[in-house]
Design a protein around this motif. Structure first.
Motif: not given
Length: 166
Positions: A64-68, A121-129, A144-151
């Motif tokens: 997940p870290t690599g993908l992010a 499903a929630s995590l995938a929806t948040i990631a795609v959003a 968005l950068e904080l949103f990215w870090l928390l996800t």
């Protein structure tokens, strides 16, 4: 320094010294031997090698870290080159919710299985959003950068828990 041991061109790029052994008597036309002896690697090179080997061994645990880390610059590049591409990505955010509905209808679940399905499903929806928003406004726009870090933290934690339990 002896004439037999010297580095070519002053300081060589990789710190390699060449040693020339002169021709042996009685062997006309034979080429001299060239032996290349590398220098000991620097402490920085050793540290980077250790870090690289450690990351390579843990590559599946850090998926997940690599993908992010890959998604962050890709969305920034998409924002710069094709800001309108968020219109193509945004409808994909409904995909995980649809997946959850189909799976829950075919195989109803209760308890912790239902909780894991909702969480996934929630995590995938948040990631795609996030991908859609970062493509529209840029990876570093607003929160968005904080949103990215928390996800990223939530996804990595869930990934490590799932991998440990199986």
């Amino acid at each position: 320094m002896s004439s037999r041991i010297r580095s070519r061109g002053g300081k060589s790029a990789a710190g390699i010294h060449t040693i020339h052994i002169p021709r042996q008597r009685g062997r006309r036309g034979a080429q001299p031997f060239v032996v290349i002896v590398p220098e000991r690697p620097s402490l920085t090179r050793e540290a980077l090698g250790f870090l690289g080997r450690t990351l390579w061994k843990a590559r599946t645990a850090l998926a997940p870290t690599g993908l992010a880390l890959l998604a962050f610059p890709v969305t920034g590049l998409l924002h710069v080159l094709a800001w309108w591409s968020w219109l193509l990505v945004a409808p994909l955010a409904a995909g995980p919710v649809l997946w959850f509905g189909v799976v829950q209808r075919r195989r109803p679940a209760r308890g912790h299985v239902l909780a894991w399905r909702i969480g996934l499903a929630s995590l995938a929806t948040i990631a795609v959003a996030w991908v859609a928003l970062a493509t529209a406004f840029g990876s570093l726009a607003g929160p968005l950068e904080l949103f990215w870090l928390l996800t990223l933290i939530v996804a990595q934690t869930a990934w490590l828990i799932v991998r440990r339990s199986h």
